[in-house]
Design a protein around this motif. Structure first.
Motif, PDB file in Angstrom:
ATOM      1  N   LEU A 253     -66.191  65.644 -35.471  1.00  0.00           N
ATOM      2  CA  LEU A 253     -65.079  65.593 -36.424  1.00  0.00           C
ATOM      3  C   LEU A 253     -64.782  67.028 -36.829  1.00  0.00           C
ATOM      4  O   LEU A 253     -65.598  67.687 -37.475  1.00  0.00           O
ATOM      5  CB  LEU A 253     -65.458  64.764 -37.649  1.00  0.00           C
ATOM      6  CG  LEU A 253     -64.460  64.780 -38.822  1.00  0.00           C
ATOM      7  CD1 LEU A 253     -63.154  64.110 -38.423  1.00  0.00           C
ATOM      8  CD2 LEU A 253     -65.059  64.087 -40.046  1.00  0.00           C
ATOM      9  N   ILE A 321     -62.716  63.903 -32.759  1.00  0.00           N
ATOM     10  CA  ILE A 321     -61.672  63.582 -33.746  1.00  0.00           C
ATOM     11  C   ILE A 321     -61.182  64.898 -34.320  1.00  0.00           C
ATOM     12  O   ILE A 321     -61.989  65.721 -34.785  1.00  0.00           O
ATOM     13  CB  ILE A 321     -62.233  62.698 -34.871  1.00  0.00           C
ATOM     14  CG1 ILE A 321     -62.882  61.435 -34.307  1.00  0.00           C
ATOM     15  CG2 ILE A 321     -61.139  62.341 -35.867  1.00  0.00           C
ATOM     16  CD1 ILE A 321     -63.643  60.623 -35.346  1.00  0.00           C
ATOM     17  N   LEU A 340     -59.280  61.493 -30.637  1.00  0.00           N
ATOM     18  CA  LEU A 340     -58.517  60.801 -31.670  1.00  0.00           C
ATOM     19  C   LEU A 340     -57.891  61.877 -32.529  1.00  0.00           C
ATOM     20  O   LEU A 340     -58.594  62.626 -33.219  1.00  0.00           O
ATOM     21  CB  LEU A 340     -59.406  59.907 -32.514  1.00  0.00           C
ATOM     22  CG  LEU A 340     -58.725  59.255 -33.740  1.00  0.00           C
ATOM     23  CD1 LEU A 340     -57.555  58.378 -33.320  1.00  0.00           C
ATOM     24  CD2 LEU A 340     -59.730  58.453 -34.567  1.00  0.00           C
ATOM     25  N   ILE A 374     -59.657  54.277 -38.127  1.00  0.00           N
ATOM     26  CA  ILE A 374     -60.454  55.294 -37.452  1.00  0.00           C
ATOM     27  C   ILE A 374     -61.576  54.638 -36.651  1.00  0.00           C
ATOM     28  O   ILE A 374     -61.805  54.964 -35.476  1.00  0.00           O
ATOM     29  CB  ILE A 374     -61.023  56.303 -38.470  1.00  0.00           C
ATOM     30  CG1 ILE A 374     -59.888  57.126 -39.095  1.00  0.00           C
ATOM     31  CG2 ILE A 374     -62.050  57.229 -37.796  1.00  0.00           C
ATOM     32  CD1 ILE A 374     -60.334  58.020 -40.234  1.00  0.00           C
ATOM     33  N   VAL A 378     -61.873  54.822 -32.533  1.00  0.00           N
ATOM     34  CA  VAL A 378     -63.027  55.480 -31.922  1.00  0.00           C
ATOM     35  C   VAL A 378     -63.758  54.510 -30.996  1.00  0.00           C
ATOM     36  O   VAL A 378     -64.190  54.883 -29.891  1.00  0.00           O
ATOM     37  CB  VAL A 378     -63.979  56.033 -33.001  1.00  0.00           C
ATOM     38  CG1 VAL A 378     -65.314  56.483 -32.384  1.00  0.00           C
ATOM     39  CG2 VAL A 378     -63.334  57.219 -33.725  1.00  0.00           C
TER      40      VAL A 378
END
Length: 423
Positions: A253, A321, A340, A374, A378
């Motif tokens: 992330l 992400i 993502l 989310i 994922v």
């Protein structure tokens, strides 16, 4: 030959240009990088020779001014550049005032502090080629003043070139007495000041170096020169925990250096993203600025770090992400990793759309990304093989592009073609 790079003082603008500067230098060319004085240290840290020009200006204050002026900040590009997202917005009545606002509120303020000094240096040093980041029009002015070949090096979608195409098409349809052109009028004033006349290369260069692979480009009708994006993260250290293969699928992330370091906040709610991943059988690595880590509840499967070089982290991941910043997205794409994207502003929404359309990832608007969405997306990226295959296809597309070292001979030829014959 002598090559002068010109950039606004921003780390995320400098880093994508460094590999090309290195390639020219190691090919034996003399390379200098001009920017505001306070940015010289960052240029030096990249192993390049800095030329301090003009005076320092707080570029983030200009961002705040733009946010006050434009009521569409936060949902993509603002006019006139939003024609890149939606060509239906390309009307004369909309684009002409939009261009006037952009010149008055952005281009003039960003470039004015360095123009005079930059031109003085360029006339003195006589570069053969000036390479400039697209919003740094001072580079085009300096190239015109000293007779150098002029090239833009893109760091994302060519919103400036595509917008210019639309504007010139609409302008040609107007009666001669109604063909106002705020950008040409502004740049033309400098051309005349330094003994020339406006030509379109002052706005878009003689050619454009494009670091996006074909499936992610929005090309203008210009001389485009492809260049493979080579990740450079600045001064960085690879932590020892990254030496080991992850025991579970790793999900990164990362939401951008600028948002975390400059504003200590992100458009995406970090806690929501962490909670979304907490019950998945994955290892999460989140790069979150220290100032934004306060009061976070860190799940057992997550590691929070302020920074790790993305070119070291991304190859170890199953999914990344991110906010769809161009450098982050292209670096990850270069390793064939599904993404993502959680875009919010400027070029991020369009770049995310193109990436998702290519099939290498999924996207949710950043400020609307819920925990459930989310988690669901994922899971899809981890479980559906098509995303990994399309991510590998995109990687191969990137690797087919010429590296900076391979591009140097072509830049030498283009410089000889475009610089003024009298030099």
């Amino acid at each position: 030959m002598r090559v002068l790079f010109v950039i606004n003082p921003e780390t995320t603008t400098l880093l994508p240009m460094v590999p090309m500067a290195w390639a020219l230098r190691t090919a034996g060319h003399d390379v200098r990088v001009a920017s505001q004085p306070g940015f010289a240290k960052e240029i030096n840290q990249a192993g390049l020779t800095a030329v301090p020009v003009g005076r320092d200006m707080d570029m983030y204050r200009l961002v705040e001014v733009a946010m006050d002026v434009h009521d569409d900040i936060g949902h993509g590009l603002h006019r006139p550049f939003d024609v890149v997202d939606d060509p239906a917005k390309a009307t004369w009545d909309r684009m002409l005032p939009g261009y006037a606002e952009a010149v008055a509120e952005e281009h003039r303020r960003e470039n004015f502090p360095i123009i005079a000094d930059l031109v003085d240096f360029a006339v003195h040093w006589e570069p053969d080629l000036v390479i400039w980041e697209p919003s740094t029009y001072a580079g085009g002015i300096a190239a015109k003043a000293c007779g150098a070949a002029s090239a833009r090096q893109l760091i994302s979608i060519d919103m400036f070139g595509v917008t210019r195409d639309h504007f010139l098409r609409l302008k040609a349809q107007r009666p001669p007495e109604e063909r106002a052109d705020p950008l040409a009028e502004w740049l033309g004033g400098y051309a005349r000041k330094y003994g020339g006349e406006y030509t379109e290369d002052m706005a878009v260069g003689h050619f454009t170096i494009d670091q996006l692979p074909p499936s992610l480009r929005r090309e203008a009708d210009l001389h485009n020169v492809p260049l493979r994006y080579v990740p450079y993260n600045g001064v960085a250290v690879v932590p020892d925990w990254l030496w080991q293969e992850p025991e579970r699928p790793r999900v990164a992330l990362t939401l951008g250096w600028t948002a975390g370091e400059r504003f200590a906040t992100y458009t995406v709610d970090v806690q929501t993203a962490l909670d979304a991943l907490a019950d998945l059988d994955v290892e999460v690595v989140a790069t979150i600025a220290e100032a934004a880590q306060k009061e976070l509840r860190v799940p057992d499967n997550a590691r929070i770090v302020p920074f790790v070089p993305l070119h070291a982290l991304a190859p170890t991941c199953s999914v990344v992400i991110n906010h769809a910043g161009a450098g982050t997205l292209i670096t990850t794409a270069g390793y064939g990793i599904p993404q993502l994207t959680l875009p919010w502003d400027i070029d991020e929404p369009e770049l995310s759309r193109l990436h998702s359309a290519q099939g290498a990832g999924l996207t949710i608007r950043g400020d609307l990304a819920s925990e459930e969405e989310i988690r669901t997306q994922v899971r899809r990226l981890l479980d559906e093989p098509s995303f990994a295959q399309r991510a590998r296809d995109l990687r191969d597309e990137i690797h087919a592009m010429p590296t900076p070292n391979q591009l140097v001979p072509q830049l030498e030829e283009l410089t000889a073609k475009y610089r003024t014959a009298s030099r």
